[in-house]
Scaffold this motif. Sequence first.
Motif, PDB file in Angstrom:
ATOM      1  N   PRO A 117       0.809  -1.209   0.000  1.00 53.29           N
ATOM      2  CA  PRO A 117       0.000   0.000   0.000  1.00 53.29           C
ATOM      3  C   PRO A 117       0.851   1.272   0.000  1.00 53.29           C
ATOM      4  O   PRO A 117       1.883   1.334   0.662  1.00 53.29           O
ATOM      5  CB  PRO A 117      -0.825  -0.109   1.279  1.00 53.29           C
ATOM      6  CG  PRO A 117      -0.097  -1.083   2.149  1.00 53.29           C
ATOM      7  CD  PRO A 117       0.684  -1.971   1.246  1.00 53.29           C
ATOM      8  N   LEU A 118       0.391   2.235  -0.803  1.00 58.21           N
ATOM      9  CA  LEU A 118       1.044   3.539  -0.882  1.00 58.21           C
ATOM     10  C   LEU A 118       0.200   4.557  -0.137  1.00 58.21           C
ATOM     11  O   LEU A 118      -1.020   4.472  -0.146  1.00 58.21           O
ATOM     12  CB  LEU A 118       1.154   4.005  -2.340  1.00 58.21           C
ATOM     13  CG  LEU A 118       1.875   3.105  -3.323  1.00 58.21           C
ATOM     14  CD1 LEU A 118       1.735   3.676  -4.731  1.00 58.21           C
ATOM     15  CD2 LEU A 118       3.329   2.994  -2.943  1.00 58.21           C
ATOM     16  N   GLU A 119       0.869   5.523   0.436  1.00 60.32           N
ATOM     17  CA  GLU A 119       0.166   6.596   1.134  1.00 60.32           C
ATOM     18  C   GLU A 119       0.901   7.882   0.827  1.00 60.32           C
ATOM     19  O   GLU A 119       2.127   7.942   0.948  1.00 60.32           O
ATOM     20  CB  GLU A 119       0.156   6.308   2.636  1.00 60.32           C
ATOM     21  CG  GLU A 119      -0.736   7.193   3.433  1.00 60.32           C
ATOM     22  CD  GLU A 119      -0.944   6.684   4.856  1.00 60.32           C
ATOM     23  OE1 GLU A 119      -1.459   7.466   5.653  1.00 60.32           O
ATOM     24  OE2 GLU A 119      -0.580   5.524   5.160  1.00 60.32           O
ATOM     25  N   ALA A 120       0.171   8.912   0.410  1.00 64.84           N
ATOM     26  CA  ALA A 120       0.811  10.175   0.046  1.00 64.84           C
ATOM     27  C   ALA A 120      -0.201  11.308   0.144  1.00 64.84           C
ATOM     28  O   ALA A 120      -1.400  11.085   0.332  1.00 64.84           O
ATOM     29  CB  ALA A 120       1.393  10.100  -1.362  1.00 64.84           C
ATOM     30  N   GLY A 176      -3.245  19.140  -0.652  1.00 59.31           N
ATOM     31  CA  GLY A 176      -3.568  18.657   0.686  1.00 59.31           C
ATOM     32  C   GLY A 176      -4.403  17.387   0.724  1.00 59.31           C
ATOM     33  O   GLY A 176      -4.666  16.859   1.796  1.00 59.31           O
ATOM     34  N   MET A 177      -4.812  16.887  -0.433  1.00 58.17           N
ATOM     35  CA  MET A 177      -5.611  15.658  -0.469  1.00 58.17           C
ATOM     36  C   MET A 177      -4.724  14.449  -0.158  1.00 58.17           C
ATOM     37  O   MET A 177      -3.753  14.197  -0.856  1.00 58.17           O
ATOM     38  CB  MET A 177      -6.271  15.469  -1.833  1.00 58.17           C
ATOM     39  CG  MET A 177      -7.182  14.247  -1.869  1.00 58.17           C
ATOM     40  SD  MET A 177      -7.898  13.945  -3.489  1.00 58.17           S
ATOM     41  CE  MET A 177      -6.564  13.025  -4.246  1.00 58.17           C
ATOM     42  N   PHE A 195      -6.898  -0.017  -6.038  1.00 55.26           N
ATOM     43  CA  PHE A 195      -7.885   0.325  -5.011  1.00 55.26           C
ATOM     44  C   PHE A 195      -7.375   1.566  -4.303  1.00 55.26           C
ATOM     45  O   PHE A 195      -6.227   1.605  -3.870  1.00 55.26           O
ATOM     46  CB  PHE A 195      -8.039  -0.826  -4.019  1.00 55.26           C
ATOM     47  CG  PHE A 195      -8.618  -2.071  -4.625  1.00 55.26           C
ATOM     48  CD1 PHE A 195      -9.988  -2.245  -4.703  1.00 55.26           C
ATOM     49  CD2 PHE A 195      -7.778  -3.057  -5.116  1.00 55.26           C
ATOM     50  CE1 PHE A 195     -10.513  -3.401  -5.268  1.00 55.26           C
ATOM     51  CE2 PHE A 195      -8.301  -4.214  -5.690  1.00 55.26           C
ATOM     52  CZ  PHE A 195      -9.664  -4.388  -5.765  1.00 55.26           C
ATOM     53  N   GLY A 196      -8.217   2.562  -4.214  1.00 58.67           N
ATOM     54  CA  GLY A 196      -7.778   3.802  -3.575  1.00 58.67           C
ATOM     55  C   GLY A 196      -8.918   4.608  -3.026  1.00 58.67           C
ATOM     56  O   GLY A 196     -10.076   4.339  -3.264  1.00 58.67           O
ATOM     57  N   LEU A 248      -3.589   0.747  -3.482  1.00 59.61           N
ATOM     58  CA  LEU A 248      -3.097  -0.625  -3.497  1.00 59.61           C
ATOM     59  C   LEU A 248      -3.267  -1.151  -4.917  1.00 59.61           C
ATOM     60  O   LEU A 248      -4.360  -1.072  -5.477  1.00 59.61           O
ATOM     61  CB  LEU A 248      -3.894  -1.500  -2.523  1.00 59.61           C
ATOM     62  CG  LEU A 248      -3.455  -2.956  -2.415  1.00 59.61           C
ATOM     63  CD1 LEU A 248      -2.100  -3.052  -1.721  1.00 59.61           C
ATOM     64  CD2 LEU A 248      -4.504  -3.776  -1.671  1.00 59.61           C
ATOM     65  N   TYR A 249      -2.185  -1.661  -5.498  1.00 61.04           N
ATOM     66  CA  TYR A 249      -2.200  -2.177  -6.869  1.00 61.04           C
ATOM     67  C   TYR A 249      -2.199  -3.698  -6.825  1.00 61.04           C
ATOM     68  O   TYR A 249      -1.292  -4.303  -6.258  1.00 61.04           O
ATOM     69  CB  TYR A 249      -0.949  -1.734  -7.614  1.00 61.04           C
ATOM     70  CG  TYR A 249      -0.869  -0.277  -7.980  1.00 61.04           C
ATOM     71  CD1 TYR A 249      -0.722   0.102  -9.313  1.00 61.04           C
ATOM     72  CD2 TYR A 249      -0.908   0.728  -7.021  1.00 61.04           C
ATOM     73  CE1 TYR A 249      -0.601   1.436  -9.669  1.00 61.04           C
ATOM     74  CE2 TYR A 249      -0.800   2.064  -7.366  1.00 61.04           C
ATOM     75  CZ  TYR A 249      -0.654   2.416  -8.690  1.00 61.04           C
ATOM     76  OH  TYR A 249      -0.550   3.730  -9.038  1.00 61.04           O
TER      77      TYR A 249
END
Length: 141
Positions: free
Chosen positions: A114-117, A122-123, A140-141, A128-129
């Motif tokens: 999972p990626l988080e940024a 500011g969003m 999925f995001g 998740l790929y």
Amino acid sequence: MDENNNKKATFYDGLQVRLVSDFEKSRAYYRDVLGCETSGWGHANRGGMKLILQQAKDKADVRPNQASAKRNTYPTDWQGPELGWDTFVHVDYNEFDKLVEEMRENGANIILGPLEATHSNGMHFKNLYIQDPDGYIIVFG
């Protein structure tokens, strides 16, 4: 009342049609790994994610999307994905970790995340790929 509205038919669900190399293998993956309801018609549905799986005549006909061109006209600093996206599924932000756990437990082929940024506006987001047996990427995001 806008008279143009009277001239337009109503669209309901839009379903992606996905050519697959092995119908039963794909149907099992979408059912057992991604948790979709599947049918003998090839429907694979879970909430708002709705697909129709169809057997390809030839494996060469199965062609997942390539990465898109970068562009600087998005409303944030993002210039586009690094990988080709075949489907993007919105999930509840508060259920994202639950989704990651479910996909891991089910043996999903997680290829990124999972990626988080946070975008420059500011969003905050999480992605998740997952890659299916034919190489289609579901984000999925």
